[in-house]
Design an enzyme around this catalytic site. Structure first.
Site, PDB file in Angstrom:
ATOM      1  N   GLY A   1       0.866  -0.961  -0.108  1.00 19.63           N
ATOM      2  CA  GLY A   1      -0.055   0.145   0.431  1.00 19.63           C
ATOM      3  C   GLY A   1       0.848   1.670   0.243  1.00 19.63           C
TER       4      GLY A   1
ATOM      5  N   ASP B   1       2.908  -8.191  -1.096  1.00 16.56           N
ATOM      6  CA  ASP B   1       1.755  -7.798  -0.699  1.00 16.56           C
ATOM      7  C   ASP B   1       0.522  -9.121  -1.439  1.00 16.56           C
ATOM      8  OD1 ASP B   1      -0.436  -5.285  -0.525  1.00 16.56           O
ATOM      9  OD2 ASP B   1      -1.521  -6.705  -1.092  1.00 16.56           O
TER      10      ASP B   1
ATOM     11  N   HIS C   1       1.949   4.506  20.761  1.00 16.14           N
ATOM     12  CA  HIS C   1       1.707   5.230  19.598  1.00 16.14           C
ATOM     13  C   HIS C   1       0.023   5.557  19.409  1.00 16.14           C
ATOM     14  CE1 HIS C   1       2.042   6.800  15.510  1.00 16.14           C
ATOM     15  NE2 HIS C   1       1.020   6.030  15.004  1.00 16.14           N
TER      16      HIS C   1
END
Length: 308
Positions: A11, A33, A175
């Site tokens: 991506g 992928d 995060h």
């Protein structure tokens, strides 16, 4: 013989990371992928840019983990983004399955690799990879703090109208909303930013840093940040491949440091050829310590949902 880096997920983040690595001539890149054609097309396009950029890096797009064999580093960006109507737990369960699957396949092909985890929710996905891989903690590192501190540095440089090269900044913790930007340890040409920016402005900058990803999502509407996240992952890749002994804020598995054990939390890490080579412990104020513990609790909750 050139180093080899595999990027799982073709991506925006994965493909852009491949671009940064090739443009810096750090390593040959394998872009993998599950979607047929996408990694092949992006890999070939990038490979054809190399004569223009005068870079001797080879890029291969594939759906076959056999092509990733003997990678020095595997960067994992695979996972789905949260869709409308999807709960955080649904997202967590889906990405947990994806992470478990790709880690198993990646380490079967490259048993001596170092894993850099970029997929969200970052801290829980790093924990998943660590449990799945059964590597020492120095070989599974999460990318979050490099990105968060880059955002913090960007906003500080803009506020003071100074070069970003003059700004150093530290961000601890998970995060997300509970990250802990440390203004006391953040400087401009060695001068603490607390001496240069009024508290109310600094508080606003800290909040903007926490909301950094959401701010970009709001603008894009159908996507999320990828230039800065991929550049952050590649800074970690470079530190490891070049054995730089560079201190960067990363998600690391703590074993008593900062009074936390058994979870991935963002802390200052020294990165070199062996991966995570040292966790740097700095003295925190009671307020900062409380904020870090709160961040750790948020990570524990996520890990409890998926049993890692």
């Amino acid at each position: 013989m050139r180093k080899k880096v595999t990027i799982v997920g073709a991506g925006n983040v994965g493909a852009t990371a491949a671009h940064w690595i090739a443009s810096k001539e750090l390593a040959d890149v394998v872009l993998i992928d599950v979607v047929e054609g996408v990694p092949q097309g992006k890999g070939l396009d990038l490979l054809e840019a190399m004569p223009i950029e005068k870079r001797d890096a080879h890029i291969l797009g594939t759906n076959d983990y056999a092509d990733t064999a003997n990678s020095d580093i595997v960067v994992i960006t695979a996972g789905i983004a949260r869709k409308p109507g999807m709960s955080r737990d649904d997202l967590l369960q889906t990405n947990y399955k994806i992470m478990s699957d790709v880690v198993g396949k990646a380490i079967a092909a490259s048993p001596d690799c170092i894993l850099i985890i970029v997929s969200n929710p970052l801290d829980a996905m790093a924990q998943t990879a660590y449990r799945q891989a059964k590597f020492n903690r120095n070989r599974v590192i999460g990318m979050a703090g490099v990105l968060d501190s880059a955002r913090f540095r960007t906003f500080i440089a803009e506020e003071l109208k100074v070069s970003v090269e003059n700004v150093t900044a530290f961000v601890l913790g998970g995060h997300g909303d509970t990250m802990v930007p440390l203004a006391r340890y953040s400087t401009v040409a060695g001068i603490p930013i607390t001496e240069l920016i009024p508290k109310e402005r600094l508080d606003a900058i800290v909040q903007r840093t926490r909301d950094g990803g959401a701010e970009i999502v709001k603008y894009l509407k159908t996507g999320s940040a990828y230039y800065a996240p991929s550049a952050a992952a590649v800074e970690m890749v470079e530190a490891i491949l070049k054995d730089k002994k560079k201190i960067l804020p990363c998600a690391a598995f703590l074993e008593g440091e900062y009074g936390i054990s058994g979870y991935y939390i963002g802390v200052p890490c020294k990165l070199g050829a062996r991966g995570l080579e040292q966790i740097i412990e700095i003295r925190l104020t009671p307020e900062e310590e409380a904020a870090l513990k709160k961040s750790a609790e948020a990570v524990k909750e996520l890990c409890a949902v998926i049993g890692v």
